[in-house]
Write an enzyme that holds these catalytic residues in place. Structure first.
Site, PDB file in Angstrom:
ATOM      1  N   TYR A   3       0.837  -1.193   0.000  1.00 21.94           N
ATOM      2  CA  TYR A   3       0.000   0.000   0.000  1.00 21.94           C
ATOM      3  C   TYR A   3       0.875   1.247   0.000  1.00 21.94           C
ATOM      4  O   TYR A   3       1.842   1.331   0.764  1.00 21.94           O
ATOM      5  CB  TYR A   3      -0.877   0.048   1.251  1.00 21.94           C
ATOM      6  CG  TYR A   3      -1.953  -0.995   1.265  1.00 21.94           C
ATOM      7  CD1 TYR A   3      -3.055  -0.889   0.419  1.00 21.94           C
ATOM      8  CD2 TYR A   3      -1.872  -2.085   2.123  1.00 21.94           C
ATOM      9  CE1 TYR A   3      -4.042  -1.854   0.424  1.00 21.94           C
ATOM     10  CE2 TYR A   3      -2.866  -3.057   2.138  1.00 21.94           C
ATOM     11  CZ  TYR A   3      -3.939  -2.941   1.283  1.00 21.94           C
ATOM     12  OH  TYR A   3      -4.922  -3.886   1.289  1.00 21.94           O
TER      13      TYR A   3
ATOM     14  N   LYS B 173       8.535   6.058  -5.601  1.00 22.80           N
ATOM     15  CA  LYS B 173       9.501   5.125  -5.019  1.00 22.80           C
ATOM     16  C   LYS B 173       8.975   3.681  -5.090  1.00 22.80           C
ATOM     17  O   LYS B 173       9.695   2.749  -5.437  1.00 22.80           O
ATOM     18  CB  LYS B 173       9.769   5.507  -3.561  1.00 22.80           C
ATOM     19  CG  LYS B 173      10.923   4.745  -2.950  1.00 22.80           C
ATOM     20  CD  LYS B 173      11.223   5.194  -1.530  1.00 22.80           C
ATOM     21  CE  LYS B 173      12.142   4.166  -0.841  1.00 22.80           C
ATOM     22  NZ  LYS B 173      12.035   4.210   0.611  1.00 22.80           N
TER      23      LYS B 173
ATOM     24  N   ASP C  49       0.424 -40.699  -5.344  1.00 23.86           N
ATOM     25  CA  ASP C  49      -0.561 -40.919  -6.403  1.00 23.86           C
ATOM     26  C   ASP C  49      -0.865 -39.595  -7.086  1.00 23.86           C
ATOM     27  O   ASP C  49      -0.124 -38.618  -6.943  1.00 23.86           O
ATOM     28  CB  ASP C  49      -1.815 -41.614  -5.853  1.00 23.86           C
ATOM     29  CG  ASP C  49      -2.427 -40.857  -4.700  1.00 23.86           C
ATOM     30  OD1 ASP C  49      -2.021 -39.701  -4.464  1.00 23.86           O
ATOM     31  OD2 ASP C  49      -3.308 -41.413  -4.035  1.00 23.86           O
TER      32      ASP C  49
END
Lengths: 321, 321, 321
Positions: A36, A47, A301
């Site tokens: 955020y 930035k 499996d």
């Protein structure tokens, strides 16, 4: 095709008849960390765009004071239009539908030439959101892929309604493509009356609930914020726990949180190697007509094979292979 | 107004259109400890009324043998009419609807001049209960507030049906005001096949399930009985655990359990002090136009502010501020 | 009759109107251990039939390679017709409905003179399964009890849909009697994105979810396979954990796993003795007109009595009394 995938595709076929079917959640873009940044800070957005984080989320909501909403919309729209985000996905967190700010948020971020890659919303009102987006994008929805949608779940009622919210969204993937769901833990703690304690598992039940519902619909569950941003050990532990319970990524609030979080949600080299060997052994046994066999003292499996294949695909996606 | 509260009110608006809207679960009376006393023991009821416990619950059900049901109804009705309970809320636990005793229980406790403040019921049959109460109270429902209702959840199917039960009750708040939900752990353990073990978390999943559903509807979840009433350390630990996972209170079966339980569900002084400082800092930053800020190395925003405010309001309510 | 049982019977009455009502899950055959054997191995089937395991499950699905499906059907049908399984219940695990193999599986195992005692299925498509079985058994359903059905839950969507699946099955108990539900943990881990780790509780949430839903409908929840079959301590711990959270039994994949698992799901002698004493004390107090009393420092009432009675009945059933 495995049963698990089969069931998934079938369900999605039911609820998303208009959308192309999708093999697996692994075909979604990696969203290991979602950072955020305040939508009104051109400097912080600039930035953030250079940090190599999977998702940069321009926050128009909690991180922006009431009097700065207009400034944030303008700054966010400008960043979407002019700034290069490199390999990072650009997301916008709009205000909640009933806040009175949502509509202007949508207009600001959807009217530009460059759409955000993803919208983050709280979706208390799915219909309103989809109708507004449809109205704002109009004919562009014919030519361009609709934006991805990441919903936020942050109240007790939000948890109870997850299935209904997902089904409502997935019925209209021609407008917004629901792909992930964020757990908003702070609001949720207030809503559920949980006592705030660092290091306890007060939110684990809610986090597992979100994982179950998101994964059932083939969506990415995105884990809670770790707010003590100076405690890197605590962050790493919580990120690993999140991955272990099925989260696909985690919200971050500081650049220093990106690397530990993205690492936690990436496979280890020895896991990649084991998966490779297991796949090879499985395919050899399959050709010899054996369905299940022993590999390092474990019965192997089809489902185990599927897990190994998924892990290798994801490792390739985030540049680890 | 915060999103979490907004969503809650809206939902309640939908399901309880006839009732005045309510800001928060904190406006409900504190129900930190709910003490059961056998409905047929005048002596035990008299003592319970003087203990200062948040809720005294006259039990007409499990604590009363089959042959003593009539005596219990008479004794309970007399206590409601004649005894002062001080600041304690008076509740009556009626027998389950399908037991054949429920109707007579309701007649006994609802026909007096003084209604109980709360009814505790298992509510397998919501419609029957509400219809009977409506019939018994009749015109009194115009002039007096309807009694509060606390439901009991004590079977696997009860857990699965919590949402439907809550919605059915909240649609008729003009008859009974659903405000809380009790977890009946002993019945539940039998129903779910859980192995009885002190000190393990066998019921944690069910308890968190109840918290999630109750809190989503703005109700108080009331935790299980701690039956080993001589073990005060065990009681305290379980009470604190209950509070930590979001319970609002706990059933008690012995006077010695009241103080530790009510303490556990009250805020500590240092929490109150921290909440006060956090609120002050938040409001200062808000006036300076900052939506999120750092307080003691934590990122603070609206939800954190809301949690602090709730805590202070509750502390005032139980006399801690 | 206790409230918990009352609620259960009532619900089952609603959803299984055509079937005889049933007092309790304890009237179902014990299914403490369910051993898979490859359906195409006559030798392994023969050995499994002599092990005294509660359920022998002839696996036509994951344990059988694609090219061996016909051989497995033939071998399994022959074993059902010719082999004595002693006190073991004979179950067949058919392939998933959408695999393309399911129909032929059903024809092979339902056309013989000897029906399997139970079918294990993934039931993505309840209607298809029940319609096929009804068609294949036809008039035999008039004279013989319909086969028992054990469903498998092995995906996130499977967990979310458990209630609907159970209700759909229980509406047609004249075709197949749904009695238990298996948690297929390997597929589930892949579906939920859980990270494979021995010794962690990654699947606990899903296991408790299955227990809650199965027990709510009076069904037996059957726990996940422990795949590290050489680790007997780990197996025992996980089996005891399963029992503690309410599982009724556990899938096993090796003969050496049978005894520890069946022991873990049987009562201990001291539990049996305590239950016997508690029942006696309860009945004495009940005759004296006391509904609740103290036994070994615990408050005892109806639900506790019920748990004790259930435990004694089950102990008798598995030969421990």
């Amino acid at each position: 095709m495995s049963k698990a995938l089969g069931a998934l595709q079938q369900l999605r076929g039911l609820v998303t008849a208009a959308s192309p079917s999708r093999g697996s959640v692994l075909e979604l873009p990696p969203r290991r960390a979602l950072l955020y940044v305040p939508g009104d800070s051109e400097k912080k957005i600039g930035k953030a765009a250079e940090l190599g984080v999977d998702v940069v989320c321009l926050d128009l909501e909690d991180a922006v004071a009431q009097g700065r909403k207009d400034a944030a919309r303008e700054t966010a729209a400008k960043a979407l239009a002019e700034l290069s985000f490199g390999r990072s996905e650009r997301a916008v967190r709009v205000n909640a539908v009933q806040s009175g700010h949502c509509e202007e948020d949508l207009e600001a971020v959807l009217s530009g030439a460059t759409l955000p890659d993803a919208l983050v919303d709280t979706v208390e009102h799915v219909r309103f959101l989809f109708d507004r987006v449809k109205g704002l994008l109009g004919p562009r929805l014919q030519g361009e892929a609709p934006p991805a949608l990441i919903t936020m779940c942050e109240s007790g009622m939000g948890l109870l309604n997850l299935r209904q919210v997902f089904e409502a969204c997935l019925a209209r993937t021609n407008v917004l493509r629901l792909e992930a769901c964020i757990l908003g833990a702070d609001d949720l703690q207030a809503s559920l009356g949980l006592k705030r304690q660092q290091g306890t598992d007060d939110t684990l039940f809610a986090r597992r609930w979100v994982v179950l519902h998101a994964r059932a619909f083939g969506l990415q569950p995105i884990d809670q914020v770790y707010i003590d941003y100076k405690n890197s050990h605590g962050l790493q532990a919580e990120a690993l726990e999140g991955r272990s319970i099925g989260m696909a990524g985690k919200q971050v609030i500081h650049p220093s949180q990106i690397a530990p979080v993205q690492d936690a949600f990436s496979p280890d080299p020895h896991e990649v190697e084991e998966a490779r060997q297991l796949m090879q052994a499985f395919e050899e046994h399959q050709m010899q007509g054996k369905g299940a066999f022993t590999f390092r003292d474990r019965m192997i499996d089809q489902p185990t094979y599927l897990q190994a294949r998924n892990l290798l695909q994801f490792a390739a996606r985030v540049g680890q292979v």
